[in-house]
Design a protein around this motif. Structure first.
Motif, mmCIF file in Angstrom:
data_model
loop_
_atom_site.group_PDB
_atom_site.id
_atom_site.type_symbol
_atom_site.label_atom_id
_atom_site.label_comp_id
_atom_site.label_asym_id
_atom_site.label_seq_id
_atom_site.Cartn_x
_atom_site.Cartn_y
_atom_site.Cartn_z
ATOM 1 N N SER A 62 0.817 -1.213 0.000
ATOM 2 C CA SER A 62 0.000 0.000 0.000
ATOM 3 C C SER A 62 0.856 1.271 0.000
ATOM 4 O O SER A 62 0.463 2.282 -0.581
ATOM 5 N N LEU A 63 2.025 1.238 0.668
ATOM 6 C CA LEU A 63 3.017 2.303 0.611
ATOM 7 C C LEU A 63 2.415 3.676 0.893
ATOM 8 O O LEU A 63 2.599 4.640 0.145
ATOM 9 N N GLU A 64 1.679 3.763 1.990
ATOM 10 C CA GLU A 64 1.066 5.036 2.346
ATOM 11 C C GLU A 64 2.105 6.133 2.571
ATOM 12 O O GLU A 64 1.833 7.316 2.338
ATOM 13 N N CYS A 65 3.310 5.749 3.012
ATOM 14 C CA CYS A 65 4.340 6.760 3.271
ATOM 15 C C CYS A 65 4.719 7.509 1.997
ATOM 16 O O CYS A 65 5.062 8.699 2.043
ATOM 17 N N VAL A 66 4.670 6.830 0.854
ATOM 18 C CA VAL A 66 4.983 7.486 -0.409
ATOM 19 C C VAL A 66 3.903 8.505 -0.762
ATOM 20 O O VAL A 66 4.167 9.539 -1.376
ATOM 21 N N ASP A 67 2.672 8.227 -0.353
ATOM 22 C CA ASP A 67 1.558 9.123 -0.653
ATOM 23 C C ASP A 67 1.461 10.294 0.311
ATOM 24 O O ASP A 67 0.665 11.207 0.099
ATOM 25 N N GLY A 68 2.236 10.281 1.390
ATOM 26 C CA GLY A 68 2.225 11.397 2.323
ATOM 27 C C GLY A 68 1.352 11.213 3.534
ATOM 28 O O GLY A 68 1.184 12.144 4.323
ATOM 29 N N ALA A 69 0.772 10.021 3.723
ATOM 30 C CA ALA A 69 -0.066 9.782 4.900
ATOM 31 C C ALA A 69 0.815 9.436 6.096
ATOM 32 O O ALA A 69 1.909 8.899 5.954
ATOM 33 N N TYR A 70 0.321 9.751 7.303
ATOM 34 C CA TYR A 70 0.994 9.267 8.500
ATOM 35 C C TYR A 70 0.815 7.750 8.557
ATOM 36 O O TYR A 70 -0.286 7.232 8.393
ATOM 37 N N CYS A 71 1.895 7.009 8.796
ATOM 38 C CA CYS A 71 1.809 5.551 8.769
ATOM 39 C C CYS A 71 2.798 4.959 9.760
ATOM 40 O O CYS A 71 3.938 5.420 9.870
ATOM 41 N N ASP A 72 2.354 3.911 10.490
ATOM 42 C CA ASP A 72 3.239 3.203 11.415
ATOM 43 C C ASP A 72 3.393 1.737 11.020
ATOM 44 O O ASP A 72 3.786 0.906 11.834
ATOM 45 N N ARG A 73 3.103 1.416 9.766
ATOM 46 C CA ARG A 73 3.149 0.024 9.308
ATOM 47 C C ARG A 73 4.518 -0.614 9.523
ATOM 48 O O ARG A 73 4.627 -1.824 9.742
ATOM 49 N N CYS A 74 5.573 0.173 9.446
ATOM 50 C CA CYS A 74 6.928 -0.391 9.492
ATOM 51 C C CYS A 74 7.412 -0.691 10.907
ATOM 52 O O CYS A 74 8.469 -1.305 11.068
ATOM 53 N N LEU A 75 6.696 -0.265 11.922
ATOM 54 C CA LEU A 75 7.219 -0.407 13.278
ATOM 55 C C LEU A 75 7.532 -1.848 13.686
ATOM 56 O O LEU A 75 8.585 -2.099 14.281
ATOM 57 N N THR A 133 12.333 8.258 11.690
ATOM 58 C CA THR A 133 11.268 8.896 12.460
ATOM 59 C C THR A 133 11.019 10.261 11.833
ATOM 60 O O THR A 133 11.888 11.128 11.851
ATOM 61 N N THR A 134 9.847 10.442 11.257
ATOM 62 C CA THR A 134 9.548 11.680 10.551
ATOM 63 C C THR A 134 8.259 12.287 11.089
ATOM 64 O O THR A 134 7.558 11.698 11.916
ATOM 65 N N ALA A 135 7.934 13.469 10.590
ATOM 66 C CA ALA A 135 6.687 14.127 10.988
ATOM 67 C C ALA A 135 5.472 13.341 10.538
ATOM 68 O O ALA A 135 4.377 13.526 11.068
ATOM 69 N N ARG A 136 5.656 12.460 9.558
ATOM 70 C CA ARG A 136 4.547 11.657 9.058
ATOM 71 C C ARG A 136 4.788 10.174 9.282
ATOM 72 O O ARG A 136 4.510 9.351 8.415
ATOM 73 N N VAL A 174 12.534 9.097 -1.873
ATOM 74 C CA VAL A 174 11.190 9.585 -2.172
ATOM 75 C C VAL A 174 10.759 10.723 -1.259
ATOM 76 O O VAL A 174 10.415 11.813 -1.729
ATOM 77 N N THR A 175 10.767 10.499 0.048
ATOM 78 C CA THR A 175 10.107 11.459 0.942
ATOM 79 C C THR A 175 11.024 12.521 1.513
ATOM 80 O O THR A 175 10.536 13.531 2.013
ATOM 81 N N ARG A 176 12.336 12.355 1.461
ATOM 82 C CA ARG A 176 13.238 13.370 2.009
ATOM 83 C C ARG A 176 13.156 14.634 1.148
ATOM 84 O O ARG A 176 13.642 14.668 0.027
ATOM 85 N N GLY A 177 12.547 15.669 1.684
ATOM 86 C CA GLY A 177 12.451 16.921 0.944
ATOM 87 C C GLY A 177 11.484 16.886 -0.207
ATOM 88 O O GLY A 177 11.455 17.798 -1.028
ATOM 89 N N GLY A 178 10.665 15.831 -0.307
ATOM 90 C CA GLY A 178 9.707 15.745 -1.397
ATOM 91 C C GLY A 178 8.541 16.678 -1.193
ATOM 92 O O GLY A 178 8.407 17.339 -0.159
ATOM 93 N N PRO A 179 7.654 16.766 -2.201
ATOM 94 C CA PRO A 179 6.510 17.666 -2.110
ATOM 95 C C PRO A 179 5.654 17.344 -0.890
ATOM 96 O O PRO A 179 5.196 16.217 -0.713
ATOM 97 N N GLY A 180 5.471 18.338 -0.030
ATOM 98 C CA GLY A 180 4.616 18.152 1.140
ATOM 99 C C GLY A 180 5.159 17.170 2.144
ATOM 100 O O GLY A 180 4.413 16.588 2.925
ATOM 101 N N GLN A 181 6.480 16.925 2.119
ATOM 102 C CA GLN A 181 7.053 15.893 2.989
ATOM 103 C C GLN A 181 8.105 16.499 3.905
ATOM 104 O O GLN A 181 9.299 16.390 3.667
ATOM 105 N N PRO A 182 7.703 17.161 4.970
ATOM 106 C CA PRO A 182 8.711 17.654 5.914
ATOM 107 C C PRO A 182 9.417 16.518 6.594
ATOM 108 O O PRO A 182 8.837 15.490 6.855
ATOM 109 N N ALA A 183 10.695 16.712 6.895
ATOM 110 C CA ALA A 183 11.453 15.673 7.590
ATOM 111 C C ALA A 183 10.942 15.498 9.010
ATOM 112 O O ALA A 183 11.146 14.454 9.582
#
Length: 465
Positions: free
Chosen positions: A105-118, A442-445, A456-465
């Motif tokens: 599903s890769l919600e992290c790529v879409d910008g959603a908050y996700c804890d699937r990887c924990l 560990t990121t804001a999302r 993908v998410t480091r500095g990406g659109p709408g993706q604060p670290a």
């Protein structure tokens, strides 16, 4: 948890899978959904389009003895890139990895908050700064001397998930890798270390070693830091200049000596670049073997990730393993890595420790040293081989408690951990494979796997670290 609450407050989409803790026992299956493990290729997966910065459908196919990733972007069309050199090795490792929990599903790529990887996370990566005191031609995070203001200590530690406690938690106890940028540019780094220790985590510092004066190192040690990952390119100044922009090889030797004198456990991290420093492998192995406090060394076959100003193609996992086999005179063979991953998979099924879970891009082993000779621990599972090394085998059994708690204990000097870990490039990343990673930022999302964050998410659109 605080970062999830912040995501909700921003109005972001939140996807919580009930994995609010680390190190949970998770199922072990890509083939449990009906696929045949004997039919590894071709395989459908998801890739990443570097132009529109979105996940796209992709296929892994075998061609001319290698594995290719064919991306299918609806905007930019089809792209065909080399994903893995040596399809035979890829098949062998996929069969060993077995039914690992690849995320689709890769919600992290879409910008959603996700804890699937924990549940499968073993190393929590913490970007403590985006600034650096070097401008390395090779840098997986593209760090520079400038950057946005650093997050406060409270903001960083509030992103850490809760721990469970008990013996099982101690065996599976995750660590926090202080990353960047270069963490030592923060003057309050010792206070951050102390805050992480107070939360019950084991801190690890990933550093280039440039800032390593004794006073600062003492502050870090007194705050509770024991484990340092020192970037180490080898022993030649010309190699250091080519990869780091400065002649630091001699300086690194001095840093190791002083860190050891202060009681640090030292891990060497070597970005392996074909034709630049892959000729240093044998010297690095022997240096680590002879050093009582350098207990771990990692080789990272480089990829075009972050900043890559050296005119070299990516270094494949297959090349790195073959170079290790050649450099060690066959003491460490390619099949030893495959066999070690197979046995780690069995141990993971028994113990459920995330660090034991096999992964395609991370190949660990334990080396046992006897004087100038050494061999992979997995060979001791052969009764005839074990009989020839009975004394050392007995010493290993006696040291088992220290080895299981290697994050907290000083391991025997004749035991060394070796890991070969392949980074992914943006144009050839298999996102589903990259999600099967023991490291998560560990990121804001939420919690994002290492390569997915860097690519993908480091500095990406709408993706604060």
């Amino acid at each position: 948890m605080p970062s999830e609450t912040a995501a909700l407050a921003r109005g972001d989409r939140v996807v919580s899978h009930g994995h609010g803790r680390l190190g949970a026992r998770i199922p072990f299956g890509p083939f449990a959904s009906g696929g045949d493990p004997a039919d590894v290729l071709p395989r459908r997966t998801q890739g990443y389009c570097p132009e529109c910065r979105r996940k796209v459908p992709a296929r892994l196919v075998e061609r001319d003895g290698d594995v290719r990733l064919v991306r299918e972007c609806p905007v930019h069309g089809i792209a065909d890139t080399l994903h893995w050199v040596d399809a035979g090795l890829y098949r062998d490792l996929v069969r060993v990895v077995g039914d690992a929990p690849w995320c689709r599903s890769l919600e992290c790529v879409d910008g959603a908050y996700c804890d699937r990887c924990l549940p499968k996370t073993y190393n929590l990566m913490m970007d403590v700064t985006s600034r650096c005191n070097l401008a390395c031609p090779v840098c997986c995070t593209d760090a520079t001397g400038k950057g946005p203001p650093d997050l406060s200590i409270d903001a960083l530690v509030d992103r850490l998930p809760p721990r469970t406690g008990g013996l099982g938690d101690r065996l599976r106890r995750p660590n926090v890798v202080l990353f960047g940028g270069e963490p030592t540019v923060r003057d309050d780094l010792p206070e951050l270390v102390a805050a992480i220790v107070a939360r019950g985590y084991i801190p690890r510092l990933a550093t280039n070693g440039v800032r390593s004066d004794d006073a600062f190192l003492r502050r870090l040690r007194q705050a509770g830091l024991k484990w340092v990952i020192l970037q180490f390119d080898g022993f030649d100044e010309d190699v250091s200049t080519k990869l780091r922009g400065r002649a630091l090889a001699g300086h690194k030797q001095d840093v190791i000596r002083r860190m050891v004198d202060l009681g640090f456990k030292v891990q060497l991290g070597t970005m392996l670049v074909e034709g630049v420093n892959d000729g240093q492998i044998d010297r690095i192995v022997r240096f680590v073997g002879a050093h009582p406090r350098v207990f771990w060394f990692s080789f990272y076959p480089h990829a075009d990730q972050g900043r890559m100003l050296v005119d070299k193609d990516g270094t494949s996992m297959a090349h790195a393993l073959r170079r290790i086999q050649a450099a060690t005179g066959g003491r460490v063979r390619v099949e030893d890595f495959v066999a070690t991953s197979r046995w780690l998979g069995r141990a993971y099924r028994l113990l459920g420790m995330p660090g034991l879970r096999p992964k395609l891009s991370t190949l660990p082993m334990i080396l046992v040293f006897e004087g100038d000779d050494y061999y992979p621990l997995v060979r001791l599972l052969d009764p005839a081989f074990a009989a020839r090394h009975a004394v050392r085998a007995g010493q290993l059994l006696a040291s088992l408690p220290r080895l299981l708690l290697y994050q907290e204990e000083y391991t025997p000097p004749f035991v060394k951990f070796l890991v070969v870990e392949k980074f992914h490039a943006a144009d050839s990343i298999d996102l589903e494979d990259a999600s099967n990673c023991h490291m998560a930022f560990t990121t804001a999302r939420g919690f994002v796997p290492f390569d997915i964050h860097n690519v993908v998410t480091r500095g990406g659109p709408g993706q604060p670290a």
